[in-house]
Motif scaffolding. Structure first.
Motif, PDB file in Angstrom:
ATOM      1  N   SER A   1       9.921  -3.935 -58.635  1.00  0.00           N
ATOM      2  CA  SER A   1      10.888  -4.529 -57.712  1.00  0.00           C
ATOM      3  C   SER A   1      10.980  -6.046 -57.842  1.00  0.00           C
ATOM      4  CB  SER A   1      10.522  -4.166 -56.264  1.00  0.00           C
ATOM      5  OG  SER A   1      10.564  -2.781 -56.058  1.00  0.00           O
ATOM      6  N   VAL A   2       9.953  -6.689 -58.412  1.00  0.00           N
ATOM      7  CA  VAL A   2       9.976  -8.145 -58.542  1.00  0.00           C
ATOM      8  C   VAL A   2      11.102  -8.535 -59.494  1.00  0.00           C
ATOM      9  CG1 VAL A   2       8.680 -10.191 -59.230  1.00  0.00           C
ATOM     10  CG2 VAL A   2       7.487  -8.265 -58.157  1.00  0.00           C
ATOM     11  N   PRO A   3      12.043  -9.383 -59.056  1.00  0.00           N
ATOM     12  CA  PRO A   3      13.162  -9.777 -59.923  1.00  0.00           C
ATOM     13  C   PRO A   3      12.683 -10.374 -61.239  1.00  0.00           C
ATOM     14  CG  PRO A   3      13.568 -10.477 -57.662  1.00  0.00           C
ATOM     15  CD  PRO A   3      12.156  -9.984 -57.707  1.00  0.00           C
ATOM     16  N   ALA A   4      13.362 -10.033 -62.316  1.00  0.00           N
ATOM     17  CA  ALA A   4      12.932 -10.445 -63.655  1.00  0.00           C
ATOM     18  C   ALA A   4      12.847 -11.956 -63.800  1.00  0.00           C
ATOM     19  CB  ALA A   4      13.887  -9.872 -64.694  1.00  0.00           C
ATOM     20  N   GLU A   5      13.712 -12.702 -63.093  1.00  0.00           N
ATOM     21  CA  GLU A   5      13.740 -14.147 -63.267  1.00  0.00           C
ATOM     22  C   GLU A   5      13.016 -14.905 -62.152  1.00  0.00           C
ATOM     23  OE1 GLU A   5      17.409 -12.886 -60.981  1.00  0.00           O
ATOM     24  OE2 GLU A   5      16.163 -12.153 -62.642  1.00  0.00           O
ATOM     25  N   ALA A   6      12.380 -14.211 -61.219  1.00  0.00           N
ATOM     26  CA  ALA A   6      11.750 -14.865 -60.073  1.00  0.00           C
ATOM     27  C   ALA A   6      10.522 -15.674 -60.499  1.00  0.00           C
ATOM     28  CB  ALA A   6      11.345 -13.827 -59.037  1.00  0.00           C
TER      29      ALA A   6
ATOM     30  N   LEU B   1       3.463  -6.470 -51.320  1.00  0.00           N
ATOM     31  CA  LEU B   1       4.754  -6.490 -51.998  1.00  0.00           C
ATOM     32  C   LEU B   1       5.518  -5.180 -51.824  1.00  0.00           C
ATOM     33  CD1 LEU B   1       3.897  -8.332 -55.342  1.00  0.00           C
ATOM     34  CD2 LEU B   1       4.801  -9.274 -53.204  1.00  0.00           C
ATOM     35  N   GLU B   2       4.809  -4.076 -51.693  1.00  0.00           N
ATOM     36  CA  GLU B   2       5.496  -2.795 -51.521  1.00  0.00           C
ATOM     37  C   GLU B   2       6.338  -2.803 -50.244  1.00  0.00           C
ATOM     38  OE1 GLU B   2       2.416  -3.078 -52.670  1.00  0.00           O
ATOM     39  OE2 GLU B   2       2.959  -2.380 -54.681  1.00  0.00           O
ATOM     40  N   ALA B   3       5.734  -3.238 -49.137  1.00  0.00           N
ATOM     41  CA  ALA B   3       6.471  -3.293 -47.873  1.00  0.00           C
ATOM     42  C   ALA B   3       7.586  -4.341 -47.934  1.00  0.00           C
ATOM     43  CB  ALA B   3       5.518  -3.601 -46.721  1.00  0.00           C
ATOM     44  N   TRP B   4       7.320  -5.470 -48.589  1.00  0.00           N
ATOM     45  CA  TRP B   4       8.317  -6.534 -48.689  1.00  0.00           C
ATOM     46  C   TRP B   4       9.555  -6.047 -49.438  1.00  0.00           C
ATOM     47  CZ3 TRP B   4      10.035 -10.903 -46.837  1.00  0.00           C
ATOM     48  CH2 TRP B   4      10.778 -11.782 -47.618  1.00  0.00           C
ATOM     49  N   TYR B   5       9.351  -5.369 -50.552  1.00  0.00           N
ATOM     50  CA  TYR B   5      10.484  -4.930 -51.369  1.00  0.00           C
ATOM     51  C   TYR B   5      11.091  -3.618 -50.890  1.00  0.00           C
ATOM     52  CZ  TYR B   5       9.819  -8.721 -54.660  1.00  0.00           C
ATOM     53  OH  TYR B   5       9.752  -9.973 -55.235  1.00  0.00           O
ATOM     54  N   ASP B   6      10.518  -3.010 -49.871  1.00  0.00           N
ATOM     55  CA  ASP B   6      11.153  -1.849 -49.246  1.00  0.00           C
ATOM     56  C   ASP B   6      12.387  -2.257 -48.454  1.00  0.00           C
ATOM     57  OD1 ASP B   6       9.607   0.160 -50.230  1.00  0.00           O
ATOM     58  OD2 ASP B   6       8.281   0.303 -48.490  1.00  0.00           O
ATOM     59  N   GLN B   7      12.515  -3.558 -48.176  1.00  0.00           N
ATOM     60  CA  GLN B   7      13.650  -4.061 -47.398  1.00  0.00           C
ATOM     61  C   GLN B   7      14.829  -4.382 -48.319  1.00  0.00           C
ATOM     62  OE1 GLN B   7      11.898  -6.864 -44.069  1.00  0.00           O
ATOM     63  NE2 GLN B   7      11.041  -7.414 -46.058  1.00  0.00           N
ATOM     64  N   PRO B   8      16.033  -4.361 -47.785  1.00  0.00           N
ATOM     65  CA  PRO B   8      17.194  -4.775 -48.577  1.00  0.00           C
ATOM     66  C   PRO B   8      17.090  -6.245 -48.982  1.00  0.00           C
ATOM     67  CG  PRO B   8      17.873  -3.629 -46.574  1.00  0.00           C
ATOM     68  CD  PRO B   8      16.408  -3.909 -46.434  1.00  0.00           C
ATOM     69  N   HIS B   9      17.685  -6.589 -50.100  1.00  0.00           N
ATOM     70  CA  HIS B   9      17.628  -7.964 -50.597  1.00  0.00           C
ATOM     71  C   HIS B   9      18.177  -8.954 -49.584  1.00  0.00           C
ATOM     72  CE1 HIS B   9      19.152 -11.537 -52.767  1.00  0.00           C
ATOM     73  NE2 HIS B   9      18.032 -11.404 -53.458  1.00  0.00           N
ATOM     74  N   ASP B  10      19.254  -8.598 -48.913  1.00  0.00           N
ATOM     75  CA  ASP B  10      19.866  -9.506 -47.944  1.00  0.00           C
ATOM     76  C   ASP B  10      18.887  -9.855 -46.826  1.00  0.00           C
ATOM     77  OD1 ASP B  10      22.323 -10.835 -46.740  1.00  0.00           O
ATOM     78  OD2 ASP B  10      21.795  -9.434 -45.135  1.00  0.00           O
ATOM     79  N   GLN B  11      18.121  -8.874 -46.367  1.00  0.00           N
ATOM     80  CA  GLN B  11      17.148  -9.136 -45.311  1.00  0.00           C
ATOM     81  C   GLN B  11      16.017 -10.014 -45.822  1.00  0.00           C
ATOM     82  OE1 GLN B  11      16.023  -5.833 -42.778  1.00  0.00           O
ATOM     83  NE2 GLN B  11      13.933  -6.606 -42.585  1.00  0.00           N
ATOM     84  N   ARG B  12      15.546  -9.739 -47.041  1.00  0.00           N
ATOM     85  CA  ARG B  12      14.481 -10.552 -47.611  1.00  0.00           C
ATOM     86  C   ARG B  12      14.933 -12.000 -47.772  1.00  0.00           C
ATOM     87  NH1 ARG B  12      13.969  -8.829 -52.618  1.00  0.00           N
ATOM     88  NH2 ARG B  12      15.038  -6.829 -52.539  1.00  0.00           N
TER      89      ARG B  12
END
Length: 434
Positions: free
Chosen positions: A235-240, A282-293
């Protein structure tokens, strides 16, 4: 070094693993991996030499800003690799003049072998030198009769944050090393605590191991694309540049180095350092929609078009304003979210200036199971760090927002904290009461 493809992934993973493991064998593997892919020679990589005259370096060990690479938006860029060595002091109490001379000689060896960061030219794209600072914990300072205004023990920090005091690291000192090349960090470690006889062509005549032993190693990485390559989380964005997927370190969220430097007293020119090892869910963090994050990381008032996928469109400025802080409750009612950057900004001083300077940070690469993060900051008083960290707490705000929509604090857990005096360069070698 290629950024994409299986070869690039294997090379970068080898470098990360070598730094996490440490030792002479890991150094050899790391040097081979960091050599340019089309370099068929067997020679080890060489890097720009440092200086013989320490007076040409900044007075403060923590003064890195003029020697860090600048990103596309003009802001300082964290180096890709970090190594933190928790140390135990094993010398005389109080230290002798000979003890201090030996430690100073060892540190000057590092400065002769490698240039200070990227050197005086920060227009390049890589920190091919070494940045480091040696800090002393309250437990060492108590033994040698030094009391420093603004330096609280880590147990006090943990208690102030309603955390377990047993999470305080039991180090006497900490050596923090920072570079874009892991082989530089490993070579420096082997020279200071191993048997390496030369360092980038400079003879090693003194080692820190004469006074200190290493009780814990911590390693970390940061930089665009690095977390996605190193973490087992798709889930971690490739460019982050960081594991939670968004940029940090904007010009308006980092104070000038003068703001975090002692201006008077026996350690004028120095600072305090607070080091934390954080667990990240990170699992709980990326369970959320990108807009919310995105809204939780920055501010719910931020427009998606202005932020971009990873904060890349924000430029040099985080976009957080005094108005965002003053209207935090109203924005929380409207959006049902409180932003992390918004909360941290509420802890700024009366002139809306940040209190702490993030110094070296990165995704922990030595954590077995789960994911972690190394966070280091410098400030004139550890109480400033406590104030900023308290601003992240849910119960600091009278708003009706669920904990998991209240910035990023719900996805973090403290594993360790420690605090240090970072003396100015002239007093960095085993300070004791005068």
């Amino acid at each position: 070094m290629p950024a994409n493809g299986s070869r690039g992934l294997s090379r970068r993973s080898m470098v990360r693993a070598a730094l996490a493991i440490g030792g002479s064998s890991a150094l050899a593997a790391c040097m081979d991996a960091e050599r340019a892919p089309d370099d068929a020679t067997t020679d080890a990589p060489t890097y720009p030499r440092g200086v013989d005259d320490p007076s040409t370096l900044p007075d403060g060990q923590h003064r890195w800003d003029d020697y860090l690479v600048r990103g596309a938006h003009g802001t300082t860029t964290q180096s890709q690799h970090q190594l933190l060595l928790g140390l135990r002091y094993e010398g005389d109490v109080p230290p002798t003049a000979a003890d201090r001379d030996h430690v100073e000689s060892a540190l000057r060896t590092l400065e002769r072998a490698f240039q200070w960061g990227s050197g005086s030219d920060t227009s390049g794209s890589v920190n091919n030198g070494l940045l480091f600072m040696l800090g002393y914990a309250p437990r060492y300072l108590d033994r040698v009769g030094i009391d420093v205004d603004g330096l609280q023990p880590p147990e006090s920090v943990l208690e102030a944050l309603d955390e377990d005091p047993s999470l305080a690291a039991d180090f006497d000192a900490l050596l923090l090393l920072d570079s874009d090349y892991a082989s530089i960090l490993l070579a420096a470690e082997e020279a200071m605590f191993g048997e390496r006889a030369e360092l980038n062509g400079v003879a090693v005549d003194a080692r820190l191991s004469e006074s200190f032993s290493v009780v814990e190693r911590r390693t970390g990485i940061s930089g665009e694309g690095r977390p996605a390559m190193e973490l087992e989380n798709e889930s971690v964005p490739a460019e982050a540049p960081l594991s939670m997927g968004f940029r940090a370190g904007f010009d308006n969220s980092l104070p000038d180095e003068d703001r975090v430097t002692f201006t008077s007293g026996p350690f004028a020119g120095g600072t305090t350092l607070c080091v934390s090892r954080i667990r990240t869910d990170l699992e709980a963090w990326y369970d959320q929609p990108h807009d919310q994050r995105r809204r939780e990381m920055y501010c719910p008032a931020h427009d998606a078009e202005d932020v971009g996928e990873t904060g890349d469109r924000l430029g040099a400025h985080s976009g957080v304003t005094e108005s965002n802080v003053e209207n935090l409750a109203e924005l929380a009612d409207e959006h049902g979210i409180v932003g992390h950057a918004q909360k941290v900004a509420s802890a700024r001083d009366d002139e809306f200036r940040p209190r702490i300077l993030r110094r070296s940070e990165g995704v922990a690469t030595d954590v077995v199971g789960g994911s972690g993060f190394n966070f280091s900051s410098v400030q004139t008083d550890i109480a400033e760090f406590v104030a900023v960290r308290k601003a992240m707490q849910v119960d600091e705000y009278d708003v009706d927002v669920p904990d998991d929509r209240h910035g990023i604090v719900d996805y973090l857990g403290t594993l360790s904290r420690s605090t240090y005096l970072v003396p100015p360069r002239e007093r960095r070698a085993l300070p004791s009461e005068r």
